[in-house]
Design a protein around this motif. Sequence first.
Motif, PDB file in Angstrom:
ATOM      1  N   GLN A  81      27.035 -28.874  79.317  1.00 30.71           N
ATOM      2  CA  GLN A  81      25.884 -29.298  78.538  1.00 30.71           C
ATOM      3  C   GLN A  81      26.253 -30.545  77.747  1.00 30.71           C
ATOM      4  OE1 GLN A  81      22.967 -27.581  78.825  1.00 30.71           O
ATOM      5  NE2 GLN A  81      23.938 -26.141  80.242  1.00 30.71           N
ATOM      6  N   GLY A  82      25.254 -31.274  77.322  1.00 36.04           N
ATOM      7  CA  GLY A  82      25.497 -32.436  76.494  1.00 36.04           C
ATOM      8  C   GLY A  82      24.194 -32.986  75.976  1.00 36.04           C
ATOM      9  N   ASP A  83      24.291 -33.793  74.923  1.00 35.41           N
ATOM     10  CA  ASP A  83      23.103 -34.503  74.468  1.00 35.41           C
ATOM     11  C   ASP A  83      23.522 -35.811  73.812  1.00 35.41           C
ATOM     12  OD1 ASP A  83      23.447 -34.121  71.540  1.00 35.41           O
ATOM     13  OD2 ASP A  83      23.020 -32.038  71.975  1.00 35.41           O
ATOM     14  N   GLY A  84      22.569 -36.707  73.718  1.00 33.75           N
ATOM     15  CA  GLY A  84      22.858 -38.019  73.169  1.00 33.75           C
ATOM     16  C   GLY A  84      21.689 -38.958  73.368  1.00 33.75           C
ATOM     17  N   ARG A  85      22.004 -40.232  73.582  1.00 34.40           N
ATOM     18  CA  ARG A  85      20.978 -41.257  73.718  1.00 34.40           C
ATOM     19  C   ARG A  85      21.110 -41.942  75.081  1.00 34.40           C
ATOM     20  NH1 ARG A  85      23.193 -44.366  68.959  1.00 34.40           N
ATOM     21  NH2 ARG A  85      24.923 -42.961  69.450  1.00 34.40           N
ATOM     22  N   PHE A  86      19.968 -42.253  75.665  1.00 38.58           N
ATOM     23  CA  PHE A  86      19.894 -42.854  76.998  1.00 38.58           C
ATOM     24  C   PHE A  86      19.224 -44.216  76.880  1.00 38.58           C
ATOM     25  CE2 PHE A  86      17.362 -43.619  80.872  1.00 38.58           C
ATOM     26  CZ  PHE A  86      18.341 -43.526  81.849  1.00 38.58           C
ATOM     27  N   PHE A  87      19.822 -45.219  77.554  1.00 36.94           N
ATOM     28  CA  PHE A  87      19.280 -46.572  77.568  1.00 36.94           C
ATOM     29  C   PHE A  87      19.224 -47.065  79.010  1.00 36.94           C
ATOM     30  CE2 PHE A  87      21.665 -45.899  73.668  1.00 36.94           C
ATOM     31  CZ  PHE A  87      20.761 -46.256  72.681  1.00 36.94           C
ATOM     32  N   TYR A  88      18.117 -47.714  79.362  1.00 33.72           N
ATOM     33  CA  TYR A  88      17.955 -48.201  80.731  1.00 33.72           C
ATOM     34  C   TYR A  88      17.278 -49.571  80.713  1.00 33.72           C
ATOM     35  CZ  TYR A  88      15.718 -48.814  85.306  1.00 33.72           C
ATOM     36  OH  TYR A  88      15.279 -49.326  86.498  1.00 33.72           O
ATOM     37  N   VAL A  89      17.804 -50.479  81.496  1.00 32.43           N
ATOM     38  CA  VAL A  89      17.116 -51.704  81.883  1.00 32.43           C
ATOM     39  C   VAL A  89      17.268 -51.811  83.397  1.00 32.43           C
ATOM     40  CG1 VAL A  89      17.508 -52.865  79.665  1.00 32.43           C
ATOM     41  CG2 VAL A  89      19.151 -53.176  81.544  1.00 32.43           C
ATOM     42  N   PRO A  90      16.408 -52.537  84.073  1.00 35.95           N
ATOM     43  CA  PRO A  90      16.500 -52.582  85.533  1.00 35.95           C
ATOM     44  C   PRO A  90      17.910 -52.910  86.025  1.00 35.95           C
ATOM     45  CG  PRO A  90      14.474 -53.611  84.809  1.00 35.95           C
ATOM     46  CD  PRO A  90      15.253 -53.298  83.567  1.00 35.95           C
ATOM     47  N   GLY A  91      18.454 -52.023  86.837  1.00 38.30           N
ATOM     48  CA  GLY A  91      19.765 -52.214  87.438  1.00 38.30           C
ATOM     49  C   GLY A  91      20.929 -51.673  86.637  1.00 38.30           C
ATOM     50  N   ARG A  92      20.669 -51.152  85.419  1.00 33.76           N
ATOM     51  CA  ARG A  92      21.756 -50.662  84.568  1.00 33.76           C
ATOM     52  C   ARG A  92      21.252 -49.514  83.698  1.00 33.76           C
ATOM     53  NH1 ARG A  92      22.808 -56.237  81.675  1.00 33.76           N
ATOM     54  NH2 ARG A  92      20.610 -56.411  82.247  1.00 33.76           N
ATOM     55  N   PHE A  93      22.170 -48.617  83.331  1.00 30.81           N
ATOM     56  CA  PHE A  93      21.834 -47.631  82.313  1.00 30.81           C
ATOM     57  C   PHE A  93      23.086 -47.232  81.552  1.00 30.81           C
ATOM     58  CE2 PHE A  93      22.519 -44.924  86.098  1.00 30.81           C
ATOM     59  CZ  PHE A  93      23.345 -43.927  85.608  1.00 30.81           C
ATOM     60  N   GLU A  94      22.868 -46.675  80.378  1.00 30.59           N
ATOM     61  CA  GLU A  94      23.958 -46.241  79.501  1.00 30.59           C
ATOM     62  C   GLU A  94      23.599 -44.887  78.911  1.00 30.59           C
ATOM     63  OE1 GLU A  94      26.450 -48.032  75.744  1.00 30.59           O
ATOM     64  OE2 GLU A  94      24.266 -47.958  75.567  1.00 30.59           O
TER      65      GLU A  94
ATOM     66  N   GLY B 282       7.765 -52.272  86.617  1.00 31.88           N
ATOM     67  CA  GLY B 282       7.108 -52.900  85.480  1.00 31.88           C
ATOM     68  C   GLY B 282       7.820 -52.676  84.159  1.00 31.88           C
ATOM     69  N   LEU B 283       8.863 -51.846  84.164  1.00 29.24           N
ATOM     70  CA  LEU B 283       9.606 -51.569  82.936  1.00 29.24           C
ATOM     71  C   LEU B 283      10.588 -52.687  82.621  1.00 29.24           C
ATOM     72  CD1 LEU B 283      10.555 -47.802  83.422  1.00 29.24           C
ATOM     73  CD2 LEU B 283       8.991 -48.709  81.687  1.00 29.24           C
ATOM     74  N   SER B 284      10.688 -53.023  81.348  1.00 30.44           N
ATOM     75  CA  SER B 284      11.785 -53.888  80.914  1.00 30.44           C
ATOM     76  C   SER B 284      12.903 -53.061  80.289  1.00 30.44           C
ATOM     77  CB  SER B 284      11.294 -54.932  79.912  1.00 30.44           C
ATOM     78  OG  SER B 284      10.777 -54.316  78.738  1.00 30.44           O
TER      79      SER B 284
END
Length: 215
Positions: free
Chosen positions: A75-88, A58-60
Amino acid sequence: MKDLCSRLMRYGAIYHVRLWSVLLVMSLSLIGCATAGYDHLAAGERHDIHRVEAYLNGLSSIQAQFAQDGPAQQQGDGRFFYVPGRFEMVYDVPHATRAVARDGHLILRNDDNGAVTHLSLKRNPMGLLLRHPISFDKDVQVTQVARGEESLQISLAEANDPSQGLLTLQFSDVRGKLSLIGIQGVDGRHHHFGLSLFDVQENQPLDESHFIPPA
């Protein structure tokens, strides 16, 4: 043996973050007990799996801050992005790095030196995140469902080659509402990696440029 496997797969609650690695190694050892899908699990556990499937499908989109731990105390930190079938993942620490996963591969670019690395996720548990729609039956093993106070996690492996590793998805579960807060894994060499997600925003528009592989 069946009774032992059943007790092991039903054991435990969500552990503190410092114990996640131990739980993942335990779960990896349970793969020999599991069968494809989740019919072998108790009715309540199957219900939770259906809830997770419905939530993920149900997520876009998801966007969040992350903290990462990995092999050799990386270790690491940053920003995470996800859409169905892909992530960054866009790293701020320890190096400015951008990683895009799609089409069965992970491509990383170190902005400090321009180095680009290509990794296949076809035999890596993180590749399970690239499936769409997401379904935890047939060619996926659900090895464990663990509930805690306002939390839920499920552990998954490839049914046809479970020795390749384990993926554990962690959720907050507040008043019946799920939200992804962690992605943990153990690869085929028993190396642990994981993302803890913070300030999670769901179903917000994301620019397609997030998922263009780095040159």
